[in-house]
Design a protein around this motif. Structure first.
Motif, PDB file in Angstrom:
ATOM      1  N   ARG A  34      26.950  46.240  45.277  1.00 57.27           N
ATOM      2  CA  ARG A  34      26.844  46.225  46.582  1.00 57.27           C
ATOM      3  C   ARG A  34      26.221  45.053  47.119  1.00 57.27           C
ATOM      4  N   LEU A  35      25.854  43.931  46.513  1.00 59.50           N
ATOM      5  CA  LEU A  35      25.398  42.815  46.811  1.00 59.50           C
ATOM      6  C   LEU A  35      26.582  41.782  47.405  1.00 59.50           C
ATOM      7  N   ALA A  36      27.923  42.317  46.860  1.00 58.48           N
ATOM      8  CA  ALA A  36      29.027  41.244  46.986  1.00 58.48           C
ATOM      9  C   ALA A  36      29.077  40.899  48.636  1.00 58.48           C
ATOM     10  N   GLY A  37      29.455  39.665  48.792  1.00 57.21           N
ATOM     11  CA  GLY A  37      29.489  39.096  49.983  1.00 57.21           C
ATOM     12  C   GLY A  37      28.190  38.289  50.510  1.00 57.21           C
ATOM     13  N   ALA A  38      27.013  38.507  49.797  1.00 55.45           N
ATOM     14  CA  ALA A  38      25.921  38.047  50.398  1.00 55.45           C
ATOM     15  C   ALA A  38      25.026  37.018  49.545  1.00 55.45           C
ATOM     16  N   ALA A  39      26.168  36.634  48.370  1.00 57.38           N
ATOM     17  CA  ALA A  39      25.563  35.913  47.334  1.00 57.38           C
ATOM     18  C   ALA A  39      24.837  34.592  47.706  1.00 57.38           C
ATOM     19  N   PHE A  40      25.240  33.819  48.766  1.00 59.64           N
ATOM     20  CA  PHE A  40      24.362  32.431  49.173  1.00 59.64           C
ATOM     21  C   PHE A  40      23.220  32.991  49.881  1.00 59.64           C
ATOM     22  N   LYS A  41      23.230  34.141  50.782  1.00 60.33           N
ATOM     23  CA  LYS A  41      22.096  34.558  51.525  1.00 60.33           C
ATOM     24  C   LYS A  41      21.077  34.965  50.631  1.00 60.33           C
ATOM     25  N   LEU A  42      21.384  35.586  49.638  1.00 63.69           N
ATOM     26  CA  LEU A  42      20.427  36.323  48.786  1.00 63.69           C
ATOM     27  C   LEU A  42      19.809  34.991  47.674  1.00 63.69           C
ATOM     28  N   ALA A  43      20.405  34.191  47.267  1.00 64.20           N
ATOM     29  CA  ALA A  43      20.166  33.085  46.382  1.00 64.20           C
ATOM     30  C   ALA A  43      19.284  32.234  47.151  1.00 64.20           C
ATOM     31  N   THR A  44      19.442  31.834  48.357  1.00 61.89           N
ATOM     32  CA  THR A  44      18.637  31.070  49.051  1.00 61.89           C
ATOM     33  C   THR A  44      17.404  31.408  49.804  1.00 61.89           C
ATOM     34  N   ASN A  45      17.235  32.842  49.596  1.00 65.11           N
ATOM     35  CA  ASN A  45      16.199  33.650  50.172  1.00 65.11           C
ATOM     36  C   ASN A  45      14.933  33.381  49.332  1.00 65.11           C
ATOM     37  N   ARG A  46      13.712  33.045  49.697  1.00 64.79           N
ATOM     38  CA  ARG A  46      12.392  33.168  48.908  1.00 64.79           C
ATOM     39  C   ARG A  46      12.216  34.197  48.431  1.00 64.79           C
ATOM     40  N   TYR A  47      12.331  35.466  48.691  1.00 64.73           N
ATOM     41  CA  TYR A  47      12.029  36.905  48.144  1.00 64.73           C
ATOM     42  C   TYR A  47      13.559  37.337  47.582  1.00 64.73           C
ATOM     43  N   ALA A  48      14.623  37.239  48.006  1.00 66.85           N
ATOM     44  CA  ALA A  48      15.803  37.801  47.301  1.00 66.85           C
ATOM     45  C   ALA A  48      16.072  37.176  46.054  1.00 66.85           C
ATOM     46  N   SER A  49      15.893  35.818  46.011  1.00 65.11           N
ATOM     47  CA  SER A  49      16.046  35.021  45.028  1.00 65.11           C
ATOM     48  C   SER A  49      15.321  35.573  43.484  1.00 65.11           C
ATOM     49  N   HIS A  50      14.099  36.112  43.780  1.00 68.25           N
ATOM     50  CA  HIS A  50      13.458  36.789  42.612  1.00 68.25           C
ATOM     51  C   HIS A  50      14.090  37.927  42.194  1.00 68.25           C
ATOM     52  N   CYS A  51      14.662  38.666  43.095  1.00 67.14           N
ATOM     53  CA  CYS A  51      15.248  39.834  42.755  1.00 67.14           C
ATOM     54  C   CYS A  51      16.552  39.618  41.893  1.00 67.14           C
ATOM     55  N   LEU A  52      17.151  38.584  42.167  1.00 67.90           N
ATOM     56  CA  LEU A  52      18.416  38.286  41.443  1.00 67.90           C
ATOM     57  C   LEU A  52      18.150  37.875  40.316  1.00 67.90           C
ATOM     58  N   GLU A  80      29.205  42.294  33.192  1.00 70.41           N
ATOM     59  CA  GLU A  80      29.374  40.859  32.877  1.00 70.41           C
ATOM     60  C   GLU A  80      30.400  40.266  34.009  1.00 70.41           C
ATOM     61  N   VAL A  81      31.294  41.323  34.346  1.00 74.19           N
ATOM     62  CA  VAL A  81      32.408  41.093  35.225  1.00 74.19           C
ATOM     63  C   VAL A  81      31.832  40.907  36.812  1.00 74.19           C
ATOM     64  N   LEU A  82      30.802  41.964  37.222  1.00 79.54           N
ATOM     65  CA  LEU A  82      30.120  41.441  38.314  1.00 79.54           C
ATOM     66  C   LEU A  82      29.451  40.285  38.432  1.00 79.54           C
ATOM     67  N   ARG A  83      28.564  39.968  37.320  1.00 81.64           N
ATOM     68  CA  ARG A  83      28.039  38.843  37.065  1.00 81.64           C
ATOM     69  C   ARG A  83      28.852  37.747  37.459  1.00 81.64           C
ATOM     70  N   ASP A  84      29.976  37.446  36.903  1.00 78.64           N
ATOM     71  CA  ASP A  84      31.008  36.471  37.025  1.00 78.64           C
ATOM     72  C   ASP A  84      31.565  36.399  38.412  1.00 78.64           C
ATOM     73  N   ARG A  85      31.730  37.622  38.832  1.00 78.23           N
ATOM     74  CA  ARG A  85      32.177  37.843  40.464  1.00 78.23           C
ATOM     75  C   ARG A  85      31.223  37.116  41.419  1.00 78.23           C
ATOM     76  N   PHE A  86      29.771  37.621  41.161  1.00 78.32           N
ATOM     77  CA  PHE A  86      28.767  37.061  41.793  1.00 78.32           C
ATOM     78  C   PHE A  86      28.654  35.394  41.620  1.00 78.32           C
ATOM     79  N   LEU A  87      28.849  34.792  40.564  1.00 73.40           N
ATOM     80  CA  LEU A  87      28.892  33.504  40.314  1.00 73.40           C
ATOM     81  C   LEU A  87      29.942  32.793  40.952  1.00 73.40           C
ATOM     82  N   ALA A  88      31.273  33.391  40.933  1.00 78.15           N
ATOM     83  CA  ALA A  88      32.356  32.705  41.555  1.00 78.15           C
ATOM     84  C   ALA A  88      31.905  32.743  43.010  1.00 78.15           C
TER      85      ALA A  88
END
Length: 278
Positions: A34-52, A80-88
Motif C-alpha cells: 500500500r506504500l507503492a507510489g509514495a516512495a520518495f515522499k516517505l523516504a524524505t519525510n522526517r517521520y516516515a523515514s523511520h517507519c521505512l 523481497e519482491v515488494l522491497r525491490d519494487r520500492f527500491l526501483a
C-alpha cells in the motif's frame, strides 16, 4: 488507505513503528504493497523515514523466517519482491534522494537489504552513469558522499576515477568530505587502477598531501591497499624523504607501512624494513 498519511504524522509514525515490529509476514506485505507510489515522499519525510527503516529491518527478518505462507496469501508478492519494487521506485528520484539526509539513509538500508539482487545492481549502474554525466557535487555533499561510501564497489570506484577528475585534484583530496570518499574507493580499485591513481593524481604533490591533516589519510589508504611488494616499495621510496620533515606524517606513514607488512610480508623482508625505517 491511510498508511502514508499515518507514517508522515509525528504521532502516527510512532504507532506505525510499534505495529510493524509485531506484524506478521502477511501484514507486512499488505502494508508495503500500500506504500507503492509514495516512495520518495516517505523516504524524505522526517517521520516516515523511520517507519521505512523499521519496515526494512523487520521485513528482512520475517522473510528469512517465513515458511508458512498459505495459498490465499500467495496473491501478494513476497517481501523481497515488494522491497525491490520500492527500491526501483525510489531510484527513479535518485539525485534528490541521495542528497537528502533522510532519503539517503533509507536508500542505504534498502541497498543493504537488497544486496545481490538484480535491482541492487541496477541502482549501482544508474549511480555510475550519473557520475559519468556530470553529478560532480555528490562527492562533496555529506549525505550523498556517505551514501556512495556505503554502497561502494569496483564499478562505482572506477566511475569516480574516470569521470570525477576534480575529486583527485589537490583541492578534492584536501576536502573534508571528498577525501573520505577517495579513502573508501581506494580499497575497491583493481591493481592497475590503483597504480594509475597513485601515478596520475598523488605522486606529483605528495609533499603537500602528507602535510595536510585530511589528505594525509588518503595517502595512508593507498599504502594500505598497495597491490604488490614492488608497488609498496615504490611508494615508500617516494614518501620516505618527504616524511622526514614532519614527525606527524612520518609516524602515520610508518604505521601504514607496518600494517601492510604485517598483512603481506610476515617474514619481514629486510630491505623493505630498511626502507620503512631509514
Amino acid at each position: 488507505g491511510k498508511e502514508v498519511r499515518l507514517c508522515c504524522h509525528p504521532d502516527g509514525s510512532r504507532i506505525v513503528e510499534t505495529l510493524l515490529r509485531s506484524a506478521t509476514n502477511f501484514q507486512l506485505r499488505v502494508f508495503w504493497d500500500r506504500l507503492a507510489g509514495a516512495a520518495f515522499k516517505l523516504a524524505t519525510n522526517r517521520y516516515a523515514s523511520h517507519c521505512l527503516e523499521v519496515l526494512i529491518e523487520v521485513a528482512q527478518a520475517s522473510e528469512s523466517d517465513n515458511h508458512d505462507v498459505d495459498d490465499e496469501q500467495q496473491e501478494l508478492p513476497r517481501l523481497e519482491v515488494l522491497r525491490d519494487r520500492f527500491l526501483a521506485e525510489l531510484s527513479e528520484s535518485l539525485p534528490g534522494c541521495i542528497s537528502h539526509p533522510q532519503g539517503s539513509h533509507v536508500l542505504r538500508r534498502l541497498m543493504a537489504a537488497a544486496k545481490g539482487s538484480a535491482e541492487h545492481a541496477a541502482v549501482i549502474a544508474r549511480l555510475a552513469e550519473a557520475l559519468a554525466h556530470g553529478e560532480s557535487d555528490w562527492p562533496y555533499e555529506t549525505s550523498s558522499s556517505a551514501f556512495l561510501q556505503a554502497v561502494m564497489n569496483g564499478e562505482l570506484a572506477e566511475a569516480l576515477l574516470a569521470n570525477q577528475p576534480g575529486l583527485f585534484a589537490r583541492s578534492g583530496l584536501t576536502h573534508k568530505t571528498g577525501s573520505h570518499l577517495v579513502e573508501c574507493l581506494v580499497g575497491h580499485l583493481p591493481a592497475p587502477k590503483l597504480n594509475e591513481l597513485y601515478r596520475r593524481h598523488l605522486k606529483s604533490h605528495l609533499a603537500a598531501l602528507i602535510e595536510h591533516s585530511v589528505s594525509m589519510h588518503v595517502v595512508k589508504a593507498v599504502i594500505k591497499h598497495a597491490p604488490s611488494l614492488p608497488q609498496f616499495k615504490l611508494m615508500l621510496d617516494d614518501l620516505s624523504p618527504l616524511a622526514a620533515s614532519s614527525l606527524r606524517s612520518r609516524l602515520s606513514i610508518l604505521n601504514a607501512a607496518v600494517v601492510w607488512l604485517n598483512e603481506h610480508q610476515p617474514q619481514r623482508d629486510v630491505q623493505t624494513m630498511q626502507t620503512v625505517f631509514k
